[in-house]
Scaffold this motif. Structure first.
Motif, PDB file in Angstrom:
ATOM      1  N   VAL A  91       0.825  -1.199   0.000  1.00 23.18           N
ATOM      2  CA  VAL A  91       0.000   0.000   0.000  1.00 23.18           C
ATOM      3  C   VAL A  91       0.862   1.253   0.000  1.00 23.18           C
ATOM      4  N   ASP A  93       3.586   1.609  -1.502  1.00 20.75           N
ATOM      5  CA  ASP A  93       3.942   1.833  -2.897  1.00 20.75           C
ATOM      6  C   ASP A  93       2.864   2.613  -3.604  1.00 20.75           C
ATOM      7  N   CYS A  94       1.623   2.239  -3.344  1.00 26.52           N
ATOM      8  CA  CYS A  94       0.509   2.977  -3.922  1.00 26.52           C
ATOM      9  C   CYS A  94       0.583   4.448  -3.545  1.00 26.52           C
ATOM     10  N   LYS A  96       2.935   6.336  -2.659  1.00 27.59           N
ATOM     11  CA  LYS A  96       4.029   7.132  -3.182  1.00 27.59           C
ATOM     12  C   LYS A  96       3.593   7.903  -4.427  1.00 27.59           C
ATOM     13  N   GLY A  97       2.806   7.235  -5.271  1.00 29.90           N
ATOM     14  CA  GLY A  97       2.392   7.881  -6.502  1.00 29.90           C
ATOM     15  C   GLY A  97       1.167   8.755  -6.310  1.00 29.90           C
ATOM     16  N   GLN A  98       0.201   8.220  -5.573  1.00 28.43           N
ATOM     17  CA  GLN A  98      -1.074   8.908  -5.461  1.00 28.43           C
ATOM     18  C   GLN A  98      -1.536   8.921  -4.013  1.00 28.43           C
TER      19      GLN A  98
ATOM     20  N   ARG B  26       7.128  -0.729  -9.189  1.00 30.06           N
ATOM     21  CA  ARG B  26       7.202   0.395  -8.254  1.00 30.06           C
ATOM     22  C   ARG B  26       7.518   1.682  -8.995  1.00 30.06           C
ATOM     23  N   VAL B  29       4.327   2.825 -10.563  1.00 31.54           N
ATOM     24  CA  VAL B  29       3.425   3.369  -9.546  1.00 31.54           C
ATOM     25  C   VAL B  29       3.860   4.779  -9.165  1.00 31.54           C
ATOM     26  N   ALA B  30       5.163   4.940  -8.977  1.00 33.03           N
ATOM     27  CA  ALA B  30       5.679   6.249  -8.584  1.00 33.03           C
ATOM     28  C   ALA B  30       5.481   7.271  -9.694  1.00 33.03           C
ATOM     29  N   GLU B  31       5.456   6.792 -10.918  1.00 32.14           N
ATOM     30  CA  GLU B  31       5.350   7.698 -12.063  1.00 32.14           C
ATOM     31  C   GLU B  31       3.942   8.255 -12.217  1.00 32.14           C
ATOM     32  N   GLY B  32       2.977   7.550 -11.626  1.00 29.02           N
ATOM     33  CA  GLY B  32       1.610   8.072 -11.690  1.00 29.02           C
ATOM     34  C   GLY B  32       0.842   7.598 -12.904  1.00 29.02           C
ATOM     35  N   LEU B  80      -3.805   0.748 -10.281  1.00 32.61           N
ATOM     36  CA  LEU B  80      -3.942   0.730  -8.821  1.00 32.61           C
ATOM     37  C   LEU B  80      -5.186  -0.025  -8.376  1.00 32.61           C
ATOM     38  N   MET B  83      -4.072  -3.461  -7.883  1.00 36.22           N
ATOM     39  CA  MET B  83      -3.306  -3.529  -6.646  1.00 36.22           C
ATOM     40  C   MET B  83      -4.248  -3.574  -5.448  1.00 36.22           C
ATOM     41  N   VAL B  87      -4.614  -6.500  -2.515  1.00 32.17           N
ATOM     42  CA  VAL B  87      -4.559  -6.223  -1.081  1.00 32.17           C
ATOM     43  C   VAL B  87      -5.838  -6.700  -0.399  1.00 32.17           C
TER      44      VAL B  87
END
Lengths: 122, 122
Positions: A91, A93-94, A96-98, B26, B29-32, B80, B83, B87
Motif C-alpha cells: 500500500v 507503494d501505492c 508514493k504515486g497517489q 514500483r 506506480v511512482a510515475e503516476g 492501482l 493492486m 490487497v
DNA sequence: GTGACATTTCGATGGTTGTAGAAATGAGGG
DNA sequence: CCCTCATTTCTACAACCATCGAAATGTCAC
C-alpha cells in the motif's frame, strides 16, 4: 514487524506466489492462532509430508508462519503481523504515486493499533 | 476489479515476486497515471529492452499494469485498482480466521465485503 | 518508397524451483 | 533399549524461468 525491506517483501511474495504454499498459508490463517501440525496441513492440502515440509520451511523463512514443537508434532501458525507488514509495504507503494488513493489504508495499518495482534507475540 | 479469484491473485503475486519486475512496477506506480514508455522503464531499471519487454508482458498479463500506444512508444502505467484488489484478497484471508483483526481494512477497501463489521462502524 | 527508431518475438542457455522417494533425525511409550 | 510415529534432510529429476543476442514487427518522418 511493522517496517519491512524490499528483500523481505520479495521473499514473502515469492512464498505466497505458489499454489500449494498459498493454500497451506490460507489454511493456517483460517485455523487461527492455535495453528496446525505439519502432518495435518499436508493431509488436508493433499501432498506428501516431505513436500509440505519444504513449503512450510519456505513460508517460515519468509516470516509468514511460525513453528513450535508440541510433543511429537510441530505446530505451524500464521503470523498475521507479517501479513500486515506485507500489505503495508504494497500500500505504501501505492501512496508514493497517489497519496489520495490508498492513504487511508496506510494510515490505518501504520499505527499498529487497529490491526495489531491482541495476544503475545512469539 | 473489486473481486478477484485465487488464480488471479497467484498471477499477481508471481508477477511481483521478482526483483526486476517489482522494481519496474514500483517505478510505474511512482510515475503516476501518465505512465512511462517501455524504453524508459528498461533504461531506468537497467536491463535490455527485450528483457524488460517480457517482464512488462508478465505484469500486464497479471493485470497489474496497462499499455497504450503513443506514437512509436508503448506507454505502460500501473493499475492501482488491481493492486487494491490484491490487497483486499490478502486481507480477506486475514478476516476469515480472525474477524476482529483486519476487518476495518477490508471494510474500507470494499464496504460490501462480508468481513465488514457494520454495527460498530461510523 | 527508404531509413531510423521503439518494441516485441524468437531461440538458446544457465539457473532456479516444485515434487517426491528414501534415509535420517527427533520424541514419546513400554 | 527398541519400536513407532512425526517431521525433516538428502537426493534426483523434470519443468519452469530469467536473461539476452538476433531477427522481426510496427511507427513515424521524409
Amino acid at each position: 514487524m511493522t517496517e519491512i525491506t524490499t528483500d523481505q517483501s520479495l521473499a514473502m511474495l515469492a512464498a505466497l506466489a505458489q499454489e500449494t504454499r498459498l493454500e497451506a498459508f490460507r489454511l493456517l490463517v483460517a485455523e487461527g492462532p492455535d495453528g496446525l501440525p505439519a502432518g495435518d496441513v499436508a493431509r488436508i492440502v493433499g501432498v506428501p509430508s516431505n513436500t509440505m515440509s519444504t513449503h512450510l520451511a519456505i513460508l517460515e523463512r519468509a516470516g509468514l508462519i511460525a513453528s513450535q514443537r508440541s510433543g511429537r508434532s510441530i505446530v505451524y501458525s500464521a503470523r498475521l503481523d507479517a501479513m500486515k507488514a506485507l500489505v503495508l509495504y504494497l500500500v505504501q507503494d501505492c501512496c508514493k504515486g497517489q497519496p489520495g488513493l490508498c492513504g487511508e489504508v496506510a494510515a490505518m495499518l501504520d499505527p499498529a493499533s487497529s490491526c495489531a495482534r491482541p495476544e503475545t507475540q512469539h
